[in-house]
Design a protein around this motif. Structure first.
Motif, short mmCIF file in Angstrom:
data_model
loop_
_atom_site.label_atom_id
_atom_site.label_comp_id
_atom_site.label_asym_id
_atom_site.label_seq_id
_atom_site.Cartn_x
_atom_site.Cartn_y
_atom_site.Cartn_z
N VAL A 64 0.74 -1.28 0.14
CA VAL A 64 -0.10 0.00 -0.14
C VAL A 64 0.93 1.24 -0.06
O VAL A 64 1.88 1.36 0.66
CB VAL A 64 -0.76 -0.15 1.22
N ASP A 65 0.47 2.01 -0.89
CA ASP A 65 1.36 3.50 -1.01
C ASP A 65 0.62 4.64 -0.84
O ASP A 65 -0.33 4.67 -0.96
CB ASP A 65 1.89 3.47 -2.63
N LEU A 66 1.24 5.20 0.41
CA LEU A 66 0.35 6.36 0.92
C LEU A 66 1.19 7.63 0.54
O LEU A 66 2.39 7.93 0.84
CB LEU A 66 0.23 6.05 2.51
N LYS A 67 0.22 8.74 -0.18
CA LYS A 67 1.23 9.69 -0.58
C LYS A 67 0.47 10.92 0.34
O LYS A 67 -0.42 10.95 0.77
CB LYS A 67 0.61 9.97 -1.96
N HIS A 103 5.60 3.75 1.82
CA HIS A 103 5.34 2.31 1.20
C HIS A 103 5.13 1.55 2.35
O HIS A 103 6.03 1.51 3.46
CB HIS A 103 6.40 1.79 0.36
N LEU A 104 4.01 0.73 2.60
CA LEU A 104 3.61 -0.18 3.46
C LEU A 104 3.49 -1.53 2.85
O LEU A 104 2.71 -1.75 2.02
CB LEU A 104 2.35 0.16 4.32
N PHE A 105 4.27 -2.54 3.37
CA PHE A 105 4.30 -3.80 3.00
C PHE A 105 3.52 -4.68 3.76
O PHE A 105 4.18 -4.77 5.03
CB PHE A 105 5.36 -4.33 2.38
N PHE A 106 2.43 -5.53 3.57
CA PHE A 106 1.64 -6.05 4.59
C PHE A 106 1.94 -7.71 4.19
O PHE A 106 1.74 -8.15 3.24
CB PHE A 106 0.28 -5.96 4.65
N TYR A 107 2.19 -8.51 5.44
CA TYR A 107 2.34 -9.86 5.15
C TYR A 107 1.30 -10.60 6.13
O TYR A 107 1.19 -9.94 7.34
CB TYR A 107 3.82 -10.37 5.51
#
Lengths: 303, 687
Positions: free
Chosen positions: B359-362, B370-374
């Motif tokens: 998920v990219d949050l501007k 940039h958030l990488f969810f696992y």
């Protein structure tokens, strides 16, 4: 978290015991007055909760510098106004501000003057002018009906309450035994016991004989003392430094009892009630130390 | 028998038994006689009892005679005297009698035996006959029972019930007049009817089958036709891609995404849906571009994900085979050591799902979080890793090293959410089994399991299942917090680089908080570690009050004016600017004083720490720290200038001439200095 921040920066400026001696009112720098129940705090099954106030309310906008109890009311003075609260209502955890009756109230103010107010009518009766800087402390000599006042200007003035005229003026800083120029000249504590007077502040705490108007003993206490009282044959004083000093009339310091706040502003003795005979001190902390045996700290009340 | 004996003489002679010579002689005399001596006839006439008595008598007489002879012999008589001879003759006669009796006894015996034998034979014959008959009876009985049990096949056929039969069958088959009486006929008729029905139905079946075939063929034809269309459609889709991009309606992309999204585990799916929805709803920065404030995409190995979700039936057969294989292998191979086994189990437990969400949050200034969810499958928790990319190059602020560190960037987004421990209580038991003591060891590798991440994925650990409503309600709040956090950190980064150059950046809107001239200046701004911080003497009161944690950021600021040096230890909470930084002061000037020993320093501390509303500046309050530092400088100025009011014993010029305007320099029993600045009048007063 804001509460702990508040507690971290709290200072207790004044205390007063209730007429029955079972409650303690304390005023802090946020303008709040807290009422503690001594009987609950001193009882054998006291818990953490009984060291908290039973009532806590905001009395003034600025700090509550002075608290005084009459037979029925608690008078609090802040940054400009004096409020009177009924002890009976406070004990019932209700705060109602109302007028008082009987006697007159002597108020020393930041305007360098002493005002005398008639408590029945609430009208200021007279003004005593003379100080050149604000007044730190007042005390009353009952026998001669004299008012003693000490101020930032370093002078202790003695006034006759009947005629409202100044009788004496002692400039303590001019006396070499007491003077401490590195601190300053202000007088922040006064106490009197018939012929004797205690005063201290910038100059060292000293015991004066009023008839002769001269200091008889000077107490070698570091730091400036902010409040001192006579108790039996001892003199107890508090001020800068985290301890209560016990001194003898001769001028020796008998003991210095450590306390929690790093410096103390107020000391109060509960002599009206024999059951709850305690000494309480408050200062630069949200905690008020309670001494049941005056030689050591028993526990602390907390705002 | 007796007649036979009469006829034959010879058997009589042969019957002669061995006897004494005297008897033989007697016999020879009898042979010449023609008279028939028929002993058997005599036998029938004699009474056995009498014979027995005779025998006894004879024996007694013999005994008597023997005794007499004995007497004689012992009396001395000669052998061959007359009495002895007499007696001897009598003995012989007796002997003969005995012999006869013996013979008779034998003959009686034989006769008896013969009779018995005959009788037995007769009985045997009868017995045999009886047996034969019995056998035959049994056989017949069996046959009868077999016949009775015989089930004819016709009974297996389920026939319609009688009433139905009579109703339905036509008269010529049912023949009620005959069949109602005769059960046999009835059965026959019913069978007939059954046969006819079956024949009819078989016909129908054949016809239906033929019809089905026809229809089947028709379907096949149509299918072929459809499949021939497929390539044509593909071509059209390909051709339309550029058109889609032009019109910014990425249907193709979205379809592909949706296809992959089907293989996501439920929490990640919920998160994706919610994030995409939120992004669409409130994100578009410009209508005509694809630049959304929030965009979500899936990355990872789809095939592996498909493999994971394959149903277990397919692999059951494989399993049994592989089990057998494995057993064989195990006996041959050396078993792996316990440590390695445990390691494997741990790895298995901490396995991530092959697909992950990005998920990219501007933010408004162009920087992107940039958030990488696992998703950890066995532990059922979500974790997150972060990366920041900025439009401007962030250089050089040494003290800001920690600010954008991806490990700690998202710490305490919500209060006390440190992301070091797994929020799922069942994981505790799982960890015990494989010997994992804390999850914190694996956090840097696997990502942080913050509570807000779980909530975004709809995982709430007081109840089961992924709940969409939970995710939706948290999405907006969390996204705003994330944006705020990034912005705050970036602002701090910029501010720190200024601070390190001893410049306190005060924005235009906050100028009114401070007097125009501030003499004290910041000379140093450094970062400290938790260890170093807790060792400082003048911060112990903060420690005791529990106002700092290991996750906070610690700094040391030094403000100087002339010979006076003020050390300020600053605790910055990760949730800055929601939580105010906390300053603790220590002044080195004519000795060392701290907020604990001196009431005025304590008052300075509260002036800087307590007044958030004044100091935070315009929203979102990113000026808080710099304003606090500036206020600290102002307070130091006031302190130093008013301190010199004291009548010092030492003569000489005051080091700090009084420049600030104060109404009064002391108030109250502790004689505090006026630290409050009043704008626009520009004087200082007490609070």
């Amino acid at each position: 978290m804001f509460i702990s921040l508040q507690l971290l920066h709290m200072s207790v400026f004044s205390q007063s015991f209730s007429p029955c001696g079972r409650f303690l009112a304390a005023g802090n720098n946020y303008g709040e007055i807290a009422v503690f129940s001594l009987s609950a705090a001193l009882s054998p099954d006291a818990s953490q909760a009984s060291q908290k106030p039973i009532l806590n309310f905001t009395a003034h906008d600025g700090p509550v510098f002075s608290l005084l109890s009459t037979d029925t009311h608690l008078l609090s003075a802040g940054n400009g106004e004096i409020s009177a609260w009924s002890w009976a209502e406070l004990i019932k955890k209700v705060r109602v501000s109302c007028s008082v009756n009987d006697n007159s109230l002597i108020v020393g103010g930041g305007d360098n003057n002493i005002h005398i107010m008639d408590m029945e009518t609430g009208i200021f009766k007279s003004v005593l002018k003379g100080h050149t800087d604000y007044i730190h402390c007042l005390c009353f000599k009952e026998r001669e009906e004299e008012i003693l006042s000490g101020g930032e200007d370093g002078a202790v003035r003695i006034w006759d309450s009947r005629t409202n005229r100044p009788v004496h003026c002692i400039e303590v800083f001019k006396y070499e035994e007491c003077a401490r120029p590195q601190f300053g000249k202000w007088i922040s504590c006064l106490a009197t016991d018939s012929d004797w007077m205690l005063c201290g502040g910038g100059p060292s705490l000293s015991l004066w004989h009023l008839r002769s108007m001269s200091p008889t003993s000077v107490f070698p206490l570091p730091g400036c003392q902010r409040e001192a009282v006579f108790y039996q044959d001892l003199i107890m004083s508090v001020g800068e430094g985290p301890h209560v000093s016990h001194c003898l009339h001769g001028g020796t310091v008998k003991a210095q009892i450590p306390c929690t706040p790093s410096s103390l502003n107020t000391l109060a003795l509960n002599l009206k009630n024999t059951e709850h005979r305690v000494m309480t001190v408050g200062g630069s902390s949200h905690q008020i130390d309670v001494f049941t045996n005056f030689s050591y700290r028993a526990f602390s009340l907390s705002f | 028998m007796s007649s036979d004996a009469v006829k034959k003489r010879k058997p009589k002679v042969i019957r002669n038994e061995a006897g004494t010579p005297e008897t033989k002689r007697g016999r020879a005399e009898g042979e010449q006689d023609v008279l028939v001596y028929n002993e058997e006839v005599e036998l029938e006439g004699r009474d056995p009892q009498q014979d027995y008595m005779l025998y006894k008598d004879t024996c007694a007489a013999l005994a008597k005679l023997m005794a007499e002879i004995q007497e004689l012999k012992s009396g001395g008589a000669k052998v061959g005297s007359v009495e002895m001879e007499e007696r001897r003759r009598q003995c012989s006669v007796h002997f003969i009698t005995l012999k006869k009796l013996n013979r008779l006894a034998h003959m009686r015996l034989k006769k008896g035996r013969d009779q018995t034998h005959e009788a037995k034979q007769r009985v045997d014959v009868l017995h045999l006959q009886l047996q034969n008959l019995l056998y035959e009876v049994m056989h017949l009985q069996k046959e009868i029972s077999k016949c009775l049990e015989f089930k004819s096949q016709h009974e297996e056929i389920e026939l319609v019930s009688e009433e139905e039969f009579f109703q339905e069958a036509p008269a010529e088959i049912s023949r009620p007049h005959v069949t109602r009486d005769d059960h046999h006929q009835l059965t026959l008729a019913r069978l007939d009817w059954e046969l006819e029905q079956r024949k009819r139905l078989a016909e129908q079946y054949k016809m239906s089958l033929a019809r089905k075939e026809k229809i089947h063929k028709a379907i096949e034809q149509k299918r072929e036709y459809l499949s021939s269309l497929q390539p044509g459609l593909q071509n059209i889709m390909q051709a339309s891609l550029p058109v889609q991009e032009c019109l910014s309606m990425p249907f193709e992309q979205m379809q592909k995404q949706a296809e992959v999204a089907r293989h996501l585990p439920p929490p990640l799916y919920v998160l994706l849906v919610q994030a995409a929805a939120y992004g669409q709803a409130c994100g578009k920065t410009h209508i005509f571009t694809l630049n959304k404030t929030l965009s979500a995409s899936i990355s990872g190995d789809v095939d592996e994900a498909k493999a994971l979700s394959r149903p277990p039936e397919d692999s059951q057969d494989d399993e049994s085979d592989s089990d057998a294989e494995e057993e064989q292998q195990n006996t041959k191979r050396r078993r792996a050591s316990v440590g390695v086994q445990l390691d494997d189990k741990r790895k298995e437990m901490l396995r991530r799902h092959p697909l992950s969400l990005c998920v990219d949050l501007k933010c408004k200034d162009g920087s992107v979080l940039h958030l990488f969810f696992y998703y950890l499958m066995n532990l059922n928790i979500l974790t997150v890793k972060t990366k920041v990319s900025t439009t401007t190059d962030l250089s050089g602020a040494v003290s800001a090293g920690e600010l954008l560190n991806s490990e700690s960037l998202l710490n305490c987004l919500y209060a006390s959410d440190h992301g070091q421990e797994t929020p799922n209580p069942t994981n505790r038991y799982q960890f015990d089994k494989v010997g994992i003591t804390t999850f914190a060891d694996y956090v840097s590798d696997l990502g942080h399991p913050y509570v807000w991440v779980q909530k975004l994925g709809g995982l709430q650990f007081s109840s089961d299942g992924a709940q969409v409503a939970l995710s939706a309600s948290h999405m907006e709040r969390t996204m705003k917090l994330l944006q705020g956090r990034l912005q705050a950190r970036l602002a701090l980064h910029k501010q720190f680089s200024s601070l390190e150059h001893s410049i306190i950046p005060i924005s235009g809107e906050c100028q009114h908080l401070f007097p125009a001239k501030v003499v004290s200046g910041l000379t140093r701004w450094t970062m400290m570690s938790y260890q170093e911080f807790t060792e400082l003497g003048f911060v112990q009161h903060v420690l005791k009050a529990g106002l700092l944690r290991e996750t906070d950021l610690f700094f040391m600021a030094v403000v100087e004016r002339g010979t006076a040096r003020l050390l300020a230890a600053v605790v910055v909470n990760p949730r800055y600017p929601e939580v105010m930084p906390l300053f603790s002061l220590s002044l080195h000037w004519k000795g060392e004083r701290s907020g604990r020993t001196e009431d005025n320093l304590r008052a300075m501390e509260s002036e800087v720490n307590m007044f958030r509303a004044e100091l935070q500046g315009p929203r979102p309050g990113l000026q808080l720290l710099t304003n606090q530092i500036q206020r600290l400088c102002v307070c130091l100025d006031v302190y130093l200038e008013t301190e010199s009011q004291v009548c010092d014993g030492s003569e000489g010029p005051k080091e700090f001439p009084r420049e600030k305007m104060c109404l009064r320099t002391a108030r109250g029993p502790s004689r505090l200095k006026p630290f409050k600045y009043n704008h626009p009048q520009g004087f200082f007063s007490h609070r």
